[in-house]
Design a protein around this motif. Structure first.
Motif, mmCIF file in Angstrom:
data_model
loop_
_atom_site.group_PDB
_atom_site.id
_atom_site.type_symbol
_atom_site.label_atom_id
_atom_site.label_comp_id
_atom_site.label_asym_id
_atom_site.label_seq_id
_atom_site.Cartn_x
_atom_site.Cartn_y
_atom_site.Cartn_z
ATOM 1 N N GLN A 1 22.182 36.017 42.338
ATOM 2 C CA GLN A 1 23.087 36.176 43.474
ATOM 3 C C GLN A 1 24.540 36.206 43.017
ATOM 4 O OE1 GLN A 1 22.316 33.106 46.299
ATOM 5 N NE2 GLN A 1 20.539 34.147 47.161
ATOM 6 N N SER A 2 25.376 36.800 43.865
ATOM 7 C CA SER A 2 26.790 36.919 43.484
ATOM 8 C C SER A 2 27.384 35.566 43.134
ATOM 9 C CB SER A 2 27.591 37.534 44.621
ATOM 10 O OG SER A 2 26.819 38.487 45.279
ATOM 11 N N ILE B 1 22.246 42.210 42.217
ATOM 12 C CA ILE B 1 21.163 42.619 43.108
ATOM 13 C C ILE B 1 21.626 43.641 44.133
ATOM 14 C CG2 ILE B 1 19.459 41.797 44.755
ATOM 15 C CD1 ILE B 1 19.534 39.137 43.421
ATOM 16 N N SER B 2 22.857 43.472 44.654
ATOM 17 C CA SER B 2 23.213 44.299 45.801
ATOM 18 C C SER B 2 24.029 45.540 45.446
ATOM 19 C CB SER B 2 23.947 43.458 46.846
ATOM 20 O OG SER B 2 25.076 42.869 46.265
ATOM 21 N N ASP C 1 27.605 42.123 40.989
ATOM 22 C CA ASP C 1 26.629 41.977 42.059
ATOM 23 C C ASP C 1 25.296 42.529 41.572
ATOM 24 O OD1 ASP C 1 27.611 40.629 44.173
ATOM 25 O OD2 ASP C 1 28.567 42.362 45.102
#
Lengths: 335, 427
Positions: free
Chosen positions: A149-150, A169-170, A167
């Motif tokens: 996660q961030s 994952i996103s 980031d």
């Protein structure tokens, strides 16, 4: 006269036992295969047929499709192929197929070469490499998604040593790489074990002979190990391709029900679940399942026809089959 | 080798037994009745509440046994939908799914009309919530709780940033966001990974932007036609441009752990969150000391300039329990009426730290933030159901996804409405 009578009786007796044998064999085969056949028909063929049937309906999964849904012919399939989200999911699947092969094969071979040498702590390293493969996808997915996660652990560590995090994952530019690296980390153990087994089935005499002829370590690997590892590599690639086409759990756990397409990691299976089950479009979801089935089948058959074929042919006759059996038992021992 | 044989035998026996256990359920042969009851409270006080309630009911009705199945919320819908396909596997009394899905169940004959079997007390006390379970003037469920939504905030953090009054308009909300940022506080926590918390921002903005007529037109399956739906999307885009949400909100889940959006608010890492009235209970579980958040405040979603919607109206959900056609109706209804009794509803409100559906049981609500909500509930006309529940999961999922896409910069504001209308083509 007497003698002929005797032989006749003997022959009769013999043919009787042959018939009996045949009958017994038939019974044995059917008893042993019927459960498997029932499983196959009930849990593979029947669901596919039902999915194909549901796929012709607009149906929300309440009641039966004929009374509570509408028959719409191939409209679902038209919608699937005109949906850009589905096309990008297919693209992601094929990126994963190729990415897994390209990333995992060299790493697995190198690890296997290393672990094939006699050295201290070999058993421990082998176990460690195999651990991620044994851990369940859900645990792996939850663990990594928390760390990546961030505001997660990875970025915190990077910050400590003065590096800029990301980031993982996103960010759509990075997410696919994150996924590929996680897949490699997760499944490399399986590939290594297969390669190791393949290497151990290569006769030691070949190496000895080559060494006598003055070949060095790398030359040995290049001219003996790699060519003889061919069948193992091909079967591993087949398993990897099938796995990549069906990839679901890791993506679903890390990216959740909705945001995998936003991050650019959606697969055909996550698309099916989102558009079918989560949206309660059971008719549409079934049609997607049929499309996935056909795509996987075509890929698998093509691979078998053009690549796996040479191993399969040999498998029915002699030498390669031996090495294959050996490699399988070697895997069993290893595990 | 022997171990393997034994293990294999054990596994096959276990499989056989579990398959055998799947066999059909329930009813009568010697006057004894078994009621299969499905709910979604798998932990803590909620689970205990249902167990106690069932035990108390069994004591009063000696011939009835209640077989409880608690199913985790995310699995609940799929499992229920499958079970209802076959009268043998269908639960007798179950938590309904609400909105469009209840309509679909009615159409498929999987839930029954209970209008004439509701006790007079329940009819009187549930006046404000029965409407949510009513379709075509027939009642299909017994409400147990109501969860209006709104913005939950930390009074301390607001004070620290120098915000004296909770914002009433979007403009004031924007000012609050600016002030919070200036004070180095994350203004809004958002669980983008679960998508619906992000989509709620859109639902609320369109609820303020669109008239009641636009909403009823949309829920009759005609799609999002009016201009206000696009206007709401533009509003959300503009709000998103002010960067109000927590860092990495796309990978933040709504309720799992301290890193979730609710966890951020509970630990004072963010100042507010848009949620339903289950929030105080969730925050309590995620706070560092396991106690209710002491400085929790509530204000309804702000109004928008020139909006057609009633600024006092609330959106939310009502949880209700329904009966399947294969159930022993008399006993099932006795159980539902028992649930609705004021005393049991008070217990429900305490166990969940939420609003009971029964008006007479509201006296037990002590949480100050929930009490504030109650004030607004009184001012609000009929509560609107969450837009995604109202439209059904088909359009709902499309809205959820496209809102997240827009926030992530992957789609334009107008794509939200297009996606919802496209989805209606798939269902």
């Amino acid at each position: 006269m007497n003698a002929s009578k005797e032989t006749g009786a003997r022959m009769k007796k013999k043919s009787k036992t042959v018939v009996k044998d045949k009958w017994r064999k038939g019974l044995e085969i059917s008893v042993l295969s019927v459960p498997a056949l029932i499983m196959f028909l009930g849990f593979v063929v029947f669901p596919i047929v039902m999915a194909a049937y549901y796929g012709f309906f607009k149906w929300k999964g309440f009641g039966s499709p004929t009374t509570n849904g509408t028959f719409i012919g191939i409209q679902n399939y038209i919608t699937i192929f005109s949906d850009a989200e589905f096309r990008s999911a297919v693209l992601h699947n094929f990126i994963i197929v190729i990415g897994s092969l390209v990333l995992q094969a060299p790493i697995a071979i190198l690890f296997a070469l290393l672990l094939n040498q006699k050295m201290k702590g070999r058993a421990i390293i082998r176990t460690l490499i195999f651990v991620p493969y044994v851990v369940s996808e859900v645990i792996v997915g939850t663990g990594w998604s928390l760390m990546l996660q961030s505001e997660g652990a990875i970025n915190a560590v990077l910050k400590r040593i003065g590096l800029q995090g990301a980031d993982w994952i996103s960010d759509p530019k990075i997410a696919m790489w994150t996924l590929l690296i996680l897949i490699t980390w997760k499944y490399i153990g399986f590939a290594v074990i297969l390669m190791l087994a393949g290497m151990q089935s290569i006769p030691e005499e070949l190496y000895e002979a080559a060494r006598v002829d003055g070949a060095g370590f790398w030359q040995l690997q290049k001219s003996i190990t790699l060519p003889l590892l061919g069948p193992t590599l091909r079967i591993w690639a087949f398993l990897s391709i099938i796995g990549s086409l069906q990839l679901f759990d890791l993506v679903y756990i890390i990216w959740g029900q909705y945001i995998s397409s936003t991050a650019g990691t959606s697969t055909m299976a996550t698309y099916m679940v989102r558009e079918g089950r989560v949206s309660s479009n059971y008719g549409y979801g079934s049609a997607v399942a049929v499309v996935i089935f056909v795509i996987s089948l075509v890929v698998a058959l093509t691979y078998q026809k053009f690549i796996l074929n040479r191993d399969l042919d040999g498998a029915l006759t002699e030498k390669p089959s031996k090495s294959k059996n050996k490699s399988v038992s070697a895997v069993a021992e290893e595990v | 080798m022997r171990f393997k044989v034994i293990a294999a035998a054990a596994i096959s026996v276990a499989t056989l037994m579990s398959v055998a256990a799947c066999g059909g359920s329930n009813t009568a042969s010697d006057g004894k009745v078994e009621l299969e009851f499905w709910h979604n409270a798998t932990t803590g006080d909620g689970k205990a509440y249902w167990e106690n309630l069932a035990a108390a009911f069994e004591k009063k009705h000696q011939n009835v046994t209640i077989k409880i199945q608690a199913i985790q919320n995310e699995d609940y819908q799929g499992k229920l939908q499958t079970a209802l396909q076959d009268p043998n596997s269908a639960p007798d009394v179950y938590m309904s799914l609400g909105g469009q899905k209840t309509k679909d169940m009615i159409e498929a004959g999987q839930t029954i009309d209970i209008t004439s079997d509701i006790s007079a007390d329940a009819k009187k006390n549930m006046a404000s919530t029965l409407g949510a379970a009513t379709f075509d003037d027939k009642v299909y469920g017994m409400p147990v709780s109501m969860e209006p939504g709104g913005i939950w905030y930390s009074e301390d953090l607001f004070k620290k940033a120098g915000i004296t009054e909770p914002p009433k308009t979007m403009e004031e909300l924007n000012q609050a966001v600016t002030k919070l940022k200036a004070a180095n506080i994350t203004p809004v926590a958002l669980g983008g990974k679960d998508a619906w918390p992000a989509a709620h921002w859109y639902y609320w903005l369109s609820f303020r932007e669109c008239s009641a007529k636009d909403f009823s037109e949309a829920s009759s399956g005609k799609g999002l036609k009016a201009d206000c739906w696009n206007k709401a999307a533009d509003q959300l885009e503009a709000f998103n441009k002010t960067n109000p949400f927590n860092n990495g909100y796309l990978t933040t889940s709504a309720q799992q752990g301290a890193g979730s959006s609710a966890g951020l608010l509970a630990n004072h890492k963010a100042a507010m969150e848009l949620m339903g009235a289950w929030e105080p209970g969730v925050l309590k579980d995620l706070s560092p000391d396991g106690k209710a958040m002491s400085d929790l405040g509530y204000f309804p979603f702000p109004s928008v300039d020139g909006g057609q919607g009633d600024p006092n109206a609330l959106m939310g959900s009502v949880t209700y329990y329904s009966v399947s056609p294969s159930a022993p109706k008399k006993e099932a209804m006795e159980f539902l009426n028992y649930m609705a009794e004021t005393k049991n509803q008070e217990g429900y409100a305490k166990a969940w730290n939420t609003f009971p559906a029964n008006d007479a049981a509201r006296g037990v609500v002590t949480d100050p933030a929930l009490k504030t909500v109650l004030e607004y509930v009184k001012k609000s006309p009929d509560m609107q159901l969450w837009l995604d529940t109202q439209l059904g999961s088909n359009a709902g999922t499309a809205l959820n996804t496209s809102v997240v896409n827009m926030l992530a910069g992957k789609g334009a504001a107008k794509d939200i409405v297009t996606a919802a209308n496209d989805a209606i083509a798939k269902g």
